[in-house]
Design a protein around this motif. Structure first.
Motif, PDB file in Angstrom:
ATOM      1  N   TYR A 182       0.816  -1.212   0.000  1.00  0.00           N
ATOM      2  CA  TYR A 182       0.000   0.000   0.000  1.00  0.00           C
ATOM      3  C   TYR A 182       0.856   1.271   0.000  1.00  0.00           C
ATOM      4  CZ  TYR A 182      -3.767   3.210   1.265  1.00  0.00           C
ATOM      5  OH  TYR A 182      -4.662   4.246   1.267  1.00  0.00           O
ATOM      6  N   ALA A 183       1.799   1.369   0.905  1.00  0.00           N
ATOM      7  CA  ALA A 183       2.648   2.569   0.979  1.00  0.00           C
ATOM      8  C   ALA A 183       3.939   2.216   1.701  1.00  0.00           C
ATOM      9  CB  ALA A 183       1.926   3.704   1.707  1.00  0.00           C
ATOM     10  N   ARG A 184       5.052   2.582   1.105  1.00  0.00           N
ATOM     11  CA  ARG A 184       6.357   2.313   1.684  1.00  0.00           C
ATOM     12  C   ARG A 184       7.349   3.346   1.161  1.00  0.00           C
ATOM     13  NH1 ARG A 184       5.587  -1.251  -2.529  1.00  0.00           N
ATOM     14  NH2 ARG A 184       7.219  -1.234  -4.133  1.00  0.00           N
ATOM     15  N   THR A 185       8.539   3.336   1.723  1.00  0.00           N
ATOM     16  CA  THR A 185       9.594   4.172   1.176  1.00  0.00           C
ATOM     17  C   THR A 185      10.487   3.329   0.275  1.00  0.00           C
ATOM     18  OG1 THR A 185      10.876   3.778   3.213  1.00  0.00           O
ATOM     19  CG2 THR A 185       9.672   5.866   3.043  1.00  0.00           C
ATOM     20  N   CYS A 186      10.960   3.963  -0.771  1.00  0.00           N
ATOM     21  CA  CYS A 186      11.938   3.374  -1.683  1.00  0.00           C
ATOM     22  C   CYS A 186      13.141   4.300  -1.626  1.00  0.00           C
ATOM     23  CB  CYS A 186      11.354   3.280  -3.090  1.00  0.00           C
ATOM     24  SG  CYS A 186      12.506   2.695  -4.357  1.00  0.00           S
ATOM     25  N   TYR A 187      14.032   4.048  -0.687  1.00  0.00           N
ATOM     26  CA  TYR A 187      15.170   4.914  -0.392  1.00  0.00           C
ATOM     27  C   TYR A 187      14.672   6.270   0.079  1.00  0.00           C
ATOM     28  CZ  TYR A 187      19.801   7.058  -0.756  1.00  0.00           C
ATOM     29  OH  TYR A 187      20.973   7.712  -0.496  1.00  0.00           O
ATOM     30  N   ASP A 188      14.681   7.312  -0.760  1.00  0.00           N
ATOM     31  CA  ASP A 188      14.310   8.651  -0.303  1.00  0.00           C
ATOM     32  C   ASP A 188      12.961   9.123  -0.849  1.00  0.00           C
ATOM     33  OD1 ASP A 188      14.997   8.963  -2.949  1.00  0.00           O
ATOM     34  OD2 ASP A 188      16.457  10.574  -2.616  1.00  0.00           O
ATOM     35  N   HIS A 189      12.197   8.227  -1.482  1.00  0.00           N
ATOM     36  CA  HIS A 189      10.911   8.630  -2.033  1.00  0.00           C
ATOM     37  C   HIS A 189       9.842   7.595  -1.709  1.00  0.00           C
ATOM     38  CE1 HIS A 189      13.016   6.328  -5.208  1.00  0.00           C
ATOM     39  NE2 HIS A 189      11.822   5.831  -5.459  1.00  0.00           N
ATOM     40  N   LEU A 190       8.615   7.900  -2.029  1.00  0.00           N
ATOM     41  CA  LEU A 190       7.490   7.029  -1.714  1.00  0.00           C
ATOM     42  C   LEU A 190       7.255   6.005  -2.809  1.00  0.00           C
ATOM     43  CD1 LEU A 190       4.919   9.630  -0.343  1.00  0.00           C
ATOM     44  CD2 LEU A 190       6.235   7.975   0.988  1.00  0.00           C
ATOM     45  N   ALA A 191       6.810   4.824  -2.397  1.00  0.00           N
ATOM     46  CA  ALA A 191       6.500   3.750  -3.337  1.00  0.00           C
ATOM     47  C   ALA A 191       5.214   3.065  -2.886  1.00  0.00           C
ATOM     48  CB  ALA A 191       7.661   2.755  -3.403  1.00  0.00           C
ATOM     49  N   GLY A 192       4.766   2.134  -3.710  1.00  0.00           N
ATOM     50  CA  GLY A 192       3.554   1.402  -3.390  1.00  0.00           C
ATOM     51  C   GLY A 192       2.327   1.965  -4.089  1.00  0.00           C
ATOM     52  N   GLN A 193       1.176   1.437  -3.729  1.00  0.00           N
ATOM     53  CA  GLN A 193      -0.080   1.787  -4.392  1.00  0.00           C
ATOM     54  C   GLN A 193      -0.352   3.286  -4.335  1.00  0.00           C
ATOM     55  OE1 GLN A 193      -3.421  -0.429  -2.875  1.00  0.00           O
ATOM     56  NE2 GLN A 193      -4.909   1.011  -3.673  1.00  0.00           N
ATOM     57  N   VAL A 194      -0.166   3.887  -3.163  1.00  0.00           N
ATOM     58  CA  VAL A 194      -0.447   5.321  -3.013  1.00  0.00           C
ATOM     59  C   VAL A 194       0.494   6.147  -3.892  1.00  0.00           C
ATOM     60  CG1 VAL A 194      -0.377   7.267  -1.404  1.00  0.00           C
ATOM     61  CG2 VAL A 194      -1.445   5.117  -0.712  1.00  0.00           C
ATOM     62  N   ALA A 195       1.783   5.798  -3.897  1.00  0.00           N
ATOM     63  CA  ALA A 195       2.765   6.556  -4.679  1.00  0.00           C
ATOM     64  C   ALA A 195       2.494   6.454  -6.176  1.00  0.00           C
ATOM     65  CB  ALA A 195       4.174   6.065  -4.365  1.00  0.00           C
ATOM     66  N   VAL A 196       2.103   5.277  -6.640  1.00  0.00           N
ATOM     67  CA  VAL A 196       1.781   5.115  -8.060  1.00  0.00           C
ATOM     68  C   VAL A 196       0.535   5.924  -8.409  1.00  0.00           C
ATOM     69  CG1 VAL A 196       1.007   3.455  -9.798  1.00  0.00           C
ATOM     70  CG2 VAL A 196       2.936   2.898  -8.323  1.00  0.00           C
ATOM     71  N   ALA A 197      -0.447   5.956  -7.503  1.00  0.00           N
ATOM     72  CA  ALA A 197      -1.647   6.755  -7.744  1.00  0.00           C
ATOM     73  C   ALA A 197      -1.299   8.245  -7.819  1.00  0.00           C
ATOM     74  CB  ALA A 197      -2.675   6.510  -6.643  1.00  0.00           C
ATOM     75  N   ILE A 198      -0.367   8.703  -6.970  1.00  0.00           N
ATOM     76  CA  ILE A 198       0.083  10.098  -7.033  1.00  0.00           C
ATOM     77  C   ILE A 198       0.723  10.378  -8.386  1.00  0.00           C
ATOM     78  CG2 ILE A 198       1.807  11.719  -6.133  1.00  0.00           C
ATOM     79  CD1 ILE A 198       1.277  10.546  -3.353  1.00  0.00           C
ATOM     80  N   ALA A 199       1.591   9.478  -8.836  1.00  0.00           N
ATOM     81  CA  ALA A 199       2.236   9.654 -10.135  1.00  0.00           C
ATOM     82  C   ALA A 199       1.208   9.685 -11.259  1.00  0.00           C
ATOM     83  CB  ALA A 199       3.252   8.537 -10.375  1.00  0.00           C
ATOM     84  N   ASP A 200       0.210   8.821 -11.190  1.00  0.00           N
ATOM     85  CA  ASP A 200      -0.847   8.804 -12.209  1.00  0.00           C
ATOM     86  C   ASP A 200      -1.582  10.141 -12.249  1.00  0.00           C
ATOM     87  OD1 ASP A 200      -0.269   6.228 -12.953  1.00  0.00           O
ATOM     88  OD2 ASP A 200      -1.916   5.314 -11.811  1.00  0.00           O
ATOM     89  N   ARG A 201      -1.929  10.677 -11.063  1.00  0.00           N
ATOM     90  CA  ARG A 201      -2.652  11.952 -11.010  1.00  0.00           C
ATOM     91  C   ARG A 201      -1.789  13.091 -11.540  1.00  0.00           C
ATOM     92  NH1 ARG A 201      -5.157   8.226  -9.395  1.00  0.00           N
ATOM     93  NH2 ARG A 201      -6.976   8.209  -8.007  1.00  0.00           N
ATOM     94  N   MET A 202      -0.512  13.092 -11.141  1.00  0.00           N
ATOM     95  CA  MET A 202       0.392  14.154 -11.583  1.00  0.00           C
ATOM     96  C   MET A 202       0.584  14.109 -13.094  1.00  0.00           C
ATOM     97  SD  MET A 202       1.603  16.003  -8.936  1.00  0.00           S
ATOM     98  CE  MET A 202       3.241  16.567  -9.417  1.00  0.00           C
ATOM     99  N   SER A 203       0.750  12.913 -13.621  1.00  0.00           N
ATOM    100  CA  SER A 203       0.942  12.752 -15.059  1.00  0.00           C
ATOM    101  C   SER A 203      -0.330  13.084 -15.822  1.00  0.00           C
ATOM    102  CB  SER A 203       1.397  11.322 -15.362  1.00  0.00           C
ATOM    103  OG  SER A 203       1.589  11.124 -16.734  1.00  0.00           O
ATOM    104  N   GLY A 204      -1.467  12.589 -15.338  1.00  0.00           N
ATOM    105  CA  GLY A 204      -2.730  12.828 -16.015  1.00  0.00           C
ATOM    106  C   GLY A 204      -3.150  14.289 -16.015  1.00  0.00           C
ATOM    107  N   SER A 205      -2.696  15.039 -15.015  1.00  0.00           N
ATOM    108  CA  SER A 205      -3.022  16.461 -14.927  1.00  0.00           C
ATOM    109  C   SER A 205      -2.030  17.331 -15.694  1.00  0.00           C
ATOM    110  CB  SER A 205      -3.047  16.905 -13.454  1.00  0.00           C
ATOM    111  OG  SER A 205      -4.021  16.200 -12.724  1.00  0.00           O
ATOM    112  N   GLY A 206      -1.032  16.708 -16.296  1.00  0.00           N
ATOM    113  CA  GLY A 206      -0.027  17.461 -17.025  1.00  0.00           C
ATOM    114  C   GLY A 206       1.004  18.116 -16.129  1.00  0.00           C
ATOM    115  N   PHE A 207       1.062  17.711 -14.866  1.00  0.00           N
ATOM    116  CA  PHE A 207       2.024  18.292 -13.936  1.00  0.00           C
ATOM    117  C   PHE A 207       3.413  17.681 -14.104  1.00  0.00           C
ATOM    118  CE2 PHE A 207      -1.585  19.241 -10.714  1.00  0.00           C
ATOM    119  CZ  PHE A 207      -1.964  20.337 -11.466  1.00  0.00           C
TER     120      PHE A 207
END
Length: 242
Positions: free
Chosen positions: A116-141
């Protein structure tokens, strides 16, 4: 380009189970003592010291001194990326319970909290982190490519409004101007990218400093606090929580 010999030597270092366990224990970005790493690997501190010396000499680990204590950490984000990639590949080829009836293959860790949510060295990983990336990418950010990623001006404004210190991130990355860069990191469990690089690290620091996430003792998993749930939903929508 590294030689075949150095490639083989690095693979042999990571391939030892004790050393692999110690490296995995450092994937949350913290620095640990030899005793703590020995406990994670299930070996004696004396044996751990020998392994740590080899990993440090090879450039996979770095050692920091603080008073009489010595702390070991991954030498760079590149080492963390290598380990995450190995975990991804290993998760796909070493399964003995792969379904044969067409059902979905479960990838990554079995622990639901890690997935669900974990750290990958100095950043976030897991389901929540992928959802954040999807939202950021889909919004053109964020504009991801095979070679990296760039944060748009609107994306920079969006993250700054969330309290993310992008100026500090640029300074840490040794950049004083130009586009704000990040990179996609293939998620071990989701098999889709989450945000790594300077932007991913800054976002992770902001989530910790604002009390949105907290570490779970003895694991890379992070818990989402009530304040974090509200903040993440406000920023990224209800779908962010899965």
């Amino acid at each position: 380009m590294p030689s075949i010999t150095s490639l083989a030597e690095t693979a042999a270092l990571v391939g030892d189970p004790a050393r692999a366990n110690m490296l995995a224990a450092l994937m949350d970005g913290r620095a640990l003592t030899a005793t703590e790493l020995a406990r994670a690997a299930g070996i004696t501190p004396q044996t751990a010291s020998g392994h740590l010396a080899r990993l440090t000499t090879a450039g996979l680990l770095a050692m920091d001194r603080q008073g009489k204590h010595r702390y070991h950490r991954l030498a760079s984000p590149a080492v963390a990326g290598m380990l995450e990639s190995i975990m991804t590949v290993a998760g796909g080829i070493n399964r003995t319970d792969r379904p044969r009836d067409g059902t979905a293959v479960v990838t990554g860790p079995r622990d639901k909290a890690l997935r669900y949510a974990r750290t990958c060295y100095d950043h976030l990983a897991g389901q929540v982190a992928v959802a954040i990336a999807d939202r950021m990418s889909g919004s053109g950010f964020i504009d991801f490519s095979a070679d990296g990623g760039v944060l748009s001006d609107d994306g920079a404004t969006f993250l700054r409004d969330l309290g993310v210190d992008l100026d500090g991130a640029m300074t840490r990355a040794g950049r004083r101007g130009g586009p704000i860069l990040c990179r996609p990191c293939l998620d071990w469990s989701e098999r889709r990218p989450h945000i790594a690089g300077a932007v991913g690290a800054a976002l992770c620091r902001a989530c910790f400093s604002q009390g949105w996430i907290r570490r779970v003792d003895g694991t890379r998993a992070v818990g989402i606090t009530p304040a974090g749930r509200r903040g993440l939903i406000r920023a990224f929508g209800y779908g962010i929580m899965g």
